[in-house]
Scaffold this motif. Sequence first.
Motif, short mmCIF file in Angstrom:
data_model
loop_
_atom_site.label_atom_id
_atom_site.label_comp_id
_atom_site.label_asym_id
_atom_site.label_seq_id
_atom_site.Cartn_x
_atom_site.Cartn_y
_atom_site.Cartn_z
N SER A 105 100.20 14.67 -24.54
CA SER A 105 99.65 15.89 -25.14
C SER A 105 99.77 15.83 -26.65
N LYS A 120 100.16 20.84 -31.08
CA LYS A 120 99.20 21.94 -31.06
C LYS A 120 98.33 21.95 -32.31
N SER A 147 94.28 23.97 -21.89
CA SER A 147 95.40 24.22 -21.00
C SER A 147 94.93 25.12 -19.87
N GLN A 198 94.02 22.44 -25.98
CA GLN A 198 95.12 21.51 -25.74
C GLN A 198 94.56 20.14 -25.41
N SER A 214 99.55 28.99 -28.03
CA SER A 214 100.47 28.26 -27.14
C SER A 214 101.00 29.15 -26.03
#
Length: 1005
Positions: A82, A85, A147, A153, A230
């Motif tokens: 990942s 952010k 996400s 994401q 987030s």
Amino acid sequence: MMSLGLVASAGAAEYYASDNYYSLENGTDQSLWQGSGAQALGLEGKVETATFERILEGKLPDGSEINASRGEHRAGLDLTFSAPKSVSLVALVGKDHRVVDAFRASVAQTLVWAEKNLSQARVWRDGRQVTENTGNLLVATFTHDVSRQLDPQLHVHAVVAGATLASDGKWHSLKNDEIYQHQRTLGAVHNAYLREGLEKLGYELVPGNNPVLGEFEIAGISRAQIEAFSERRAQILAVLDKDGRSSPREREIAALATRRDKEPAMDREERGKVWAEKAARVGLNLQPIIAAAMERSARGETFWSRMVEGVRGIHARGLEVAAAMGLTPRSGDALVPERKGALTPQAFAAAQAVASAVRDLGENEAGFNRLDLVRAALERRGPINAEVVEARIAQLQDKGLLLGNERMVTPASMLALEQRAAHEIAAGRGAVGAFADRPTAALRVQQAAANLGMRPLNTGQLRAAVGVLATNDRVQLVQGGAGTGKSAALVPVATLLREEGTQVHALAIATRTARDFGEKLGVEGKSVASFLARYRPVLDGTASPEQVANTARELRGAWIMVDETSLVGTEQFEKLVRLANLAGAERLVMIGDTKQLQAIAAGKPFEQAQERGTPTSPVTENLRAASPQMKAVAAALEREDLPGAFAALKDRTLELPRLEGVETAAAIWVSRSPEEREQTLLLTLSRAMRSSLNTAVQEQRADKGELGKQTHVQTVLDRVTITREGARQMRAYREGHIVTFNSNLRAQKIGRGERGRVVGHDGERVRLEMQDGRVQTFTPGRLPHNLQHDAVSVFAEKRIALHAGDPIRWTTNDHARGLANSDVAKVESIGKHGIAVSTKDGEAINLKHGDPMLERLDLAYAVNAHIAQGMTAKDGIMVLSESERLLNSTRSFLVAATRFTGDAVLIVDDAHKIERDVARNPGDKTSAIEVVRGRAVENEPDKRDPAMTDELRRLGAALGPEFVWAVLTNKERELTLEKGLERSEPGRGSVGRELDRERDMERGR
């Protein structure tokens, strides 16, 4: 960030390959085959779902079929990479598609590295199954961009199939162990490649909020803006915070626990509008950041190239780069032996990062995995990647500064330290006089025991007491398992010595243990650290004639006794033996157990000393276990039968979910009478679980009306564990942390005893709000290199509720008031000016607001294994969780399960997994000599260190060739522990026969 999960079955293929929910805007293929294994099968380009599904079933395109491993085929692993952010925001909200390409490239580079270092298979060779490094993986990657909460994401699922091509030309099941063990290293490697790619695109990067594994964010995007996008992370952190948990394994569990079905899909245009509106709402304008990056990239400019602009000289440029990494090069650093200007700035950065990482890891381990060293070096960030770091490690190995092999390494300095310890022990052989001959010693020590009201010493205890009294060797070891009464054996010895006017010193690593040991022996107990600090000038050669004379007066002819010596690291162990020799101490008696917890510091010298033949008296009879259950547990653990130990606990084992288990453990303890509670130990393995148990018991006692109604909410300091080298790294200082200074830092205008709260970072400097309200900057990289203690201590704040009736435990020493770390006290009352407590000795102490000890306490209903070692209780309640996999070791379980004389309840969330984890994780430390032996020493005895060679010659003359043969074949431990050598082994003669006689005498034959 990189997370790892199992692919449950081939049916998961559709999930990864589906593109109706995840879709990238830049038109690149969402899926790609990667890895040398894919190339070998002719797989390239887009991943076709049908082919992918068959591969996960173990059916490969070339007709090969992977045989089931241990009865069930493992489909594969999901390595999810990942992006930070801020990187996702720039790529997906700001639409800089270069970033998507850089991210995918960094994943591809990481997978190449994983192939080289982590791909393994079990193959048959010469009639036996061995593990081989295969160098290839079969990977299908899928790039996703949102996400489950539809936040931006950017992430890649790298699905590693459970198949790899071995040297025999056949496909085998992939052995996953190395991938699991080094998933954190994979994360660090990926962060380094991604950081390198983004810097080439012109982006300026700053350390992440929690910059472990080298994590970072793009400069210009605030923490508040990041957190606004987030929501998924916030969910996971909320669950962790509720239960006081934080480990990577617990994050995985929390992620699964909070996972919900995907949000209804939005098309790309609608999703873009939602993101744009949120960006506007939080004041996030990405275009200036992207434009500036593109300008820098067009000029071929990076942060690091700008760093050295105008700096003259290669060495000066290297210093600038190292400073920006938060590293302060050491003059005369043995790990950077090159002359000034011999290394390019990048090579210099790698050299300093590796040297720092070696010192960091070396504080706690004598030998460490090479891949852990790669990870630790990459955590220093900078213009370095895995290849550069590995090249530097190889250079140090070529120069002989790092020893070992492709798997394990050790600094040459650690091997030298172990050799010095062995030499100092050998120097004390035959160097002192016996207190009495063996028959006289036996009579006198039993009489002393009787005079003290003790029961007669048993065979093992008597042998230990006589051994230390009748020997002519300065260093004598006493080895005994948990509950064997090994330290009690020295009580009559100390009495005899004091009656003769001989000075006795009682030492242990922990102040509390040292005090208790001293009370047993009738003398004042001291910590090993404070004892050595008193004589530091003599040890480092800076003592004045007066200091030398004082040391001789205090220690010549004295007996130094050390309890729980298995907890002493090699550096302190060597100093103790050297000091005993220098000062002419009559005896250094070291008591411990090679099976219990080992030192937090590097090395395992107590075990090593036994393996090298240091005179050792074994004490074997368990005196603690009284109930049939505990006797069965103790017997099983003594014979290293872990299944047997768990079986003995089975009737008293409860299997419950973690939170329910905590509440149940608390309820069992609270249901007992006050007298029974005093004799029942509530025990776990981690600080987090201990905190949960403390809170649960307190709440249940409050519900029963057992505690005072008035509540005092106290903010306490919870120590953040860092090494001295780690304290020089910016990543050790997170916002909100409290930093206390233990040394005067004149150059930084900070005095010993000052403290501040971390409020931010300026490059390589930490901004602290001091107690007087001023803001002080502090540069960790400028901390002194040569201190024997921690220059700073770092704490996280924790709030606990206190009531009258609560037991508390001190978390530091207050020598002025006689309060020792881990000692227990009781809250007697709470007033407007503070709290009143009573110590274990009944002394009343008032802690007024502002008293420093108010911050250095915690609830004391539960203890963990490190606190419990050396303790005894009638009954016990043990609480273990599968989520604490790294703490579930053989050693920690042994300590936990052997504290009790009566009965124990074991509460677990997964009995099978915990037993498996305890069996798989011995919890062992390693030594430098073991690392070196793994390469050459076992088969080349002439290359053993000179101290050992000289010692062997002398001992061989005295004990015969059998002893030398045992040492050279690495079987000296069998001799030392009096197990004897098998009769079928060559060379068995006088030594083996003598051991048989000694063993038969012990058994009463």
